[in-house]
Design a protein around this motif. Structure first.
Motif, PDB file in Angstrom:
ATOM      1  N   LYS A  74       0.854  -1.189   0.000  1.00 48.25           N
ATOM      2  CA  LYS A  74       0.000   0.000   0.000  1.00 48.25           C
ATOM      3  C   LYS A  74       0.888   1.236   0.000  1.00 48.25           C
ATOM      4  O   LYS A  74       1.843   1.321   0.765  1.00 48.25           O
ATOM      5  N   MET A  75       0.572   2.184  -0.890  1.00 45.10           N
ATOM      6  CA  MET A  75       1.296   3.459  -0.965  1.00 45.10           C
ATOM      7  C   MET A  75       0.298   4.590  -0.906  1.00 45.10           C
ATOM      8  O   MET A  75      -0.839   4.434  -1.345  1.00 45.10           O
ATOM      9  N   ASP A  76       0.738   5.742  -0.403  1.00 44.46           N
ATOM     10  CA  ASP A  76      -0.103   6.919  -0.550  1.00 44.46           C
ATOM     11  C   ASP A  76       0.106   7.452  -1.972  1.00 44.46           C
ATOM     12  O   ASP A  76       1.044   7.061  -2.670  1.00 44.46           O
ATOM     13  N   VAL A  77      -0.791   8.305  -2.416  1.00 44.52           N
ATOM     14  CA  VAL A  77      -0.752   8.772  -3.808  1.00 44.52           C
ATOM     15  C   VAL A  77       0.540   9.528  -4.101  1.00 44.52           C
ATOM     16  O   VAL A  77       1.156   9.328  -5.149  1.00 44.52           O
ATOM     17  N   LYS A  78       1.005  10.355  -3.180  1.00 45.45           N
ATOM     18  CA  LYS A  78       2.246  11.116  -3.385  1.00 45.45           C
ATOM     19  C   LYS A  78       3.418  10.158  -3.619  1.00 45.45           C
ATOM     20  O   LYS A  78       4.194  10.332  -4.561  1.00 45.45           O
ATOM     21  N   SER A  79       3.545   9.134  -2.780  1.00 44.61           N
ATOM     22  CA  SER A  79       4.638   8.165  -2.937  1.00 44.61           C
ATOM     23  C   SER A  79       4.518   7.410  -4.254  1.00 44.61           C
ATOM     24  O   SER A  79       5.504   7.208  -4.954  1.00 44.61           O
ATOM     25  N   LEU A  80       3.296   7.003  -4.613  1.00 44.49           N
ATOM     26  CA  LEU A  80       3.089   6.284  -5.868  1.00 44.49           C
ATOM     27  C   LEU A  80       3.506   7.131  -7.061  1.00 44.49           C
ATOM     28  O   LEU A  80       4.225   6.662  -7.946  1.00 44.49           O
ATOM     29  N   LEU A  81       3.072   8.390  -7.081  1.00 40.44           N
ATOM     30  CA  LEU A  81       3.401   9.258  -8.208  1.00 40.44           C
ATOM     31  C   LEU A  81       4.902   9.528  -8.289  1.00 40.44           C
ATOM     32  O   LEU A  81       5.458   9.598  -9.378  1.00 40.44           O
ATOM     33  N   GLU A  82       5.557   9.628  -7.138  1.00 50.02           N
ATOM     34  CA  GLU A  82       6.999   9.827  -7.147  1.00 50.02           C
ATOM     35  C   GLU A  82       7.715   8.544  -7.552  1.00 50.02           C
ATOM     36  O   GLU A  82       8.681   8.571  -8.308  1.00 50.02           O
ATOM     37  N   PHE A  83       7.237   7.419  -7.071  1.00 49.85           N
ATOM     38  CA  PHE A  83       7.838   6.119  -7.353  1.00 49.85           C
ATOM     39  C   PHE A  83       7.862   5.843  -8.856  1.00 49.85           C
ATOM     40  O   PHE A  83       8.841   5.360  -9.398  1.00 49.85           O
ATOM     41  N   TYR A  84       6.755   6.146  -9.526  1.00 49.19           N
ATOM     42  CA  TYR A  84       6.631   5.858 -10.951  1.00 49.19           C
ATOM     43  C   TYR A  84       6.773   7.111 -11.823  1.00 49.19           C
ATOM     44  O   TYR A  84       6.311   7.137 -12.956  1.00 49.19           O
ATOM     45  N   ASN A  85       7.439   8.130 -11.287  1.00 47.51           N
ATOM     46  CA  ASN A  85       7.605   9.407 -11.974  1.00 47.51           C
ATOM     47  C   ASN A  85       8.190   9.261 -13.379  1.00 47.51           C
ATOM     48  O   ASN A  85       7.731   9.879 -14.314  1.00 47.51           O
ATOM     49  N   GLY A  86       9.204   8.441 -13.552  1.00 49.11           N
ATOM     50  CA  GLY A  86       9.831   8.278 -14.860  1.00 49.11           C
ATOM     51  C   GLY A  86       9.086   7.352 -15.791  1.00 49.11           C
ATOM     52  O   GLY A  86       9.451   7.200 -16.943  1.00 49.11           O
ATOM     53  N   GLN A 101      -4.176  17.074 -15.078  1.00 52.35           N
ATOM     54  CA  GLN A 101      -2.743  17.112 -14.774  1.00 52.35           C
ATOM     55  C   GLN A 101      -2.410  18.037 -13.607  1.00 52.35           C
ATOM     56  O   GLN A 101      -1.521  17.737 -12.808  1.00 52.35           O
ATOM     57  N   LYS A 102      -3.128  19.148 -13.503  1.00 50.10           N
ATOM     58  CA  LYS A 102      -2.855  20.088 -12.413  1.00 50.10           C
ATOM     59  C   LYS A 102      -3.127  19.416 -11.061  1.00 50.10           C
ATOM     60  O   LYS A 102      -2.343  19.559 -10.121  1.00 50.10           O
ATOM     61  N   GLN A 103      -4.256  18.691 -10.974  1.00 47.98           N
ATOM     62  CA  GLN A 103      -4.575  17.959  -9.745  1.00 47.98           C
ATOM     63  C   GLN A 103      -3.496  16.925  -9.444  1.00 47.98           C
ATOM     64  O   GLN A 103      -3.042  16.803  -8.319  1.00 47.98           O
ATOM     65  N   LEU A 104      -3.091  16.168 -10.466  1.00 48.72           N
ATOM     66  CA  LEU A 104      -2.057  15.149 -10.288  1.00 48.72           C
ATOM     67  C   LEU A 104      -0.758  15.783  -9.799  1.00 48.72           C
ATOM     68  O   LEU A 104      -0.076  15.238  -8.938  1.00 48.72           O
ATOM     69  N   TRP A 105      -0.423  16.973 -10.334  1.00 52.31           N
ATOM     70  CA  TRP A 105       0.783  17.668  -9.906  1.00 52.31           C
ATOM     71  C   TRP A 105       0.675  18.045  -8.429  1.00 52.31           C
ATOM     72  O   TRP A 105       1.630  17.885  -7.671  1.00 52.31           O
ATOM     73  N   HIS A 106      -0.498  18.515  -8.022  1.00 55.83           N
ATOM     74  CA  HIS A 106      -0.717  18.857  -6.606  1.00 55.83           C
ATOM     75  C   HIS A 106      -0.535  17.625  -5.715  1.00 55.83           C
ATOM     76  O   HIS A 106       0.065  17.708  -4.649  1.00 55.83           O
ATOM     77  N   TYR A 107      -1.064  16.478  -6.161  1.00 61.45           N
ATOM     78  CA  TYR A 107      -0.931  15.246  -5.383  1.00 61.45           C
ATOM     79  C   TYR A 107       0.537  14.814  -5.305  1.00 61.45           C
ATOM     80  O   TYR A 107       1.020  14.414  -4.251  1.00 61.45           O
ATOM     81  N   ALA A 108       1.239  14.899  -6.441  1.00 61.79           N
ATOM     82  CA  ALA A 108       2.642  14.471  -6.499  1.00 61.79           C
ATOM     83  C   ALA A 108       3.536  15.349  -5.640  1.00 61.79           C
ATOM     84  O   ALA A 108       4.487  14.868  -5.025  1.00 61.79           O
ATOM     85  N   SER A 109       3.234  16.634  -5.568  1.00 61.57           N
ATOM     86  CA  SER A 109       4.069  17.553  -4.800  1.00 61.57           C
ATOM     87  C   SER A 109       3.729  17.519  -3.312  1.00 61.57           C
ATOM     88  O   SER A 109       4.472  18.053  -2.500  1.00 61.57           O
ATOM     89  N   GLY A 110       2.608  16.902  -2.973  1.00 55.08           N
ATOM     90  CA  GLY A 110       2.192  16.853  -1.578  1.00 55.08           C
ATOM     91  C   GLY A 110       1.446  18.105  -1.139  1.00 55.08           C
ATOM     92  O   GLY A 110       1.102  18.247   0.023  1.00 55.08           O
ATOM     93  N   MET A 111       1.188  19.010  -2.093  1.00 57.47           N
ATOM     94  CA  MET A 111       0.461  20.238  -1.767  1.00 57.47           C
ATOM     95  C   MET A 111      -0.978  19.936  -1.362  1.00 57.47           C
ATOM     96  O   MET A 111      -1.584  20.687  -0.604  1.00 57.47           O
ATOM     97  N   ARG A 112      -1.498  18.863  -1.913  1.00 54.51           N
ATOM     98  CA  ARG A 112      -2.887  18.498  -1.653  1.00 54.51           C
ATOM     99  C   ARG A 112      -3.003  16.981  -1.643  1.00 54.51           C
ATOM    100  O   ARG A 112      -2.381  16.305  -2.450  1.00 54.51           O
ATOM    101  N   ASN A 113      -3.803  16.464  -0.720  1.00 50.93           N
ATOM    102  CA  ASN A 113      -4.087  15.036  -0.711  1.00 50.93           C
ATOM    103  C   ASN A 113      -5.381  14.798  -1.463  1.00 50.93           C
ATOM    104  O   ASN A 113      -6.334  15.569  -1.323  1.00 50.93           O
TER     105      ASN A 113
END
Length: 138
Positions: A74-86, A101-113
């Motif tokens: 189990k991963m949180d969304v931020k970790s998942l997006l960073e894990f598979y960033n490339g 994409q803007k929402q996904l960017w917010h999730y990846a940066s941790g600005m928003r859950n």
């Protein structure tokens, strides 16, 4: 009563320079790795080492590790997006999830859950993609 397989939740989180993992509800078993395969392998090794240590030194084996069990990661969304960033681009994820994409960017940066519905939407899309890929033969 037959032996019933338990599900153990392995929580994977972003650490400083890699990822770390622990089993929810079981103290003292941790693993780290730079890739998902490395985390899976290191977690399996950590479990075997714990079982062997308990037997060797007469410690009580955590109940969760007795009998049959399956590991679910189990991963949180931020970790998942960073894990598979490339691997996944934001535009590609937008196409398969419907999340912009803007929402996904917010999730990846941790600005928003993400809300639970968005998390489920992302998980469902990734599982569907995985099933599609598993059904393809080359």
């Amino acid at each position: 009563m037959g032996n019933q397989s338990k599900t153990l939740i392995v929580v994977v989180e972003k650490a400083d320079n890699n990822f770390s993992a622990y089993i929810q509800g079981v103290d003292g078993i941790i693993a780290t790795g730079a890739t998902f395969e490395e985390i899976k392998r290191n977690m399996a090794d950590a479990i075997v080492a714990t079982i062997e240590e308990c037997r060797e030194f007469g410690y009580e084996l955590p109940e969760e590790l007795s009998g049959e069990y399956a590991l679910v990661f189990k991963m949180d969304v931020k970790s998942l997006l960073e894990f598979y960033n490339g691997i996944f681009s934001k535009s590609g994820l937008e196409r398969i999830t419907g999340i912009n994409q803007k929402q996904l960017w917010h999730y990846a940066s941790g600005m928003r859950n993400p809300r639970p519905e968005q998390t489920l939407k992302l998980e469902t899309a990734l599982h569907k993609l995985g099933e599609e890929l598993l059904s393809i033969q080359l």
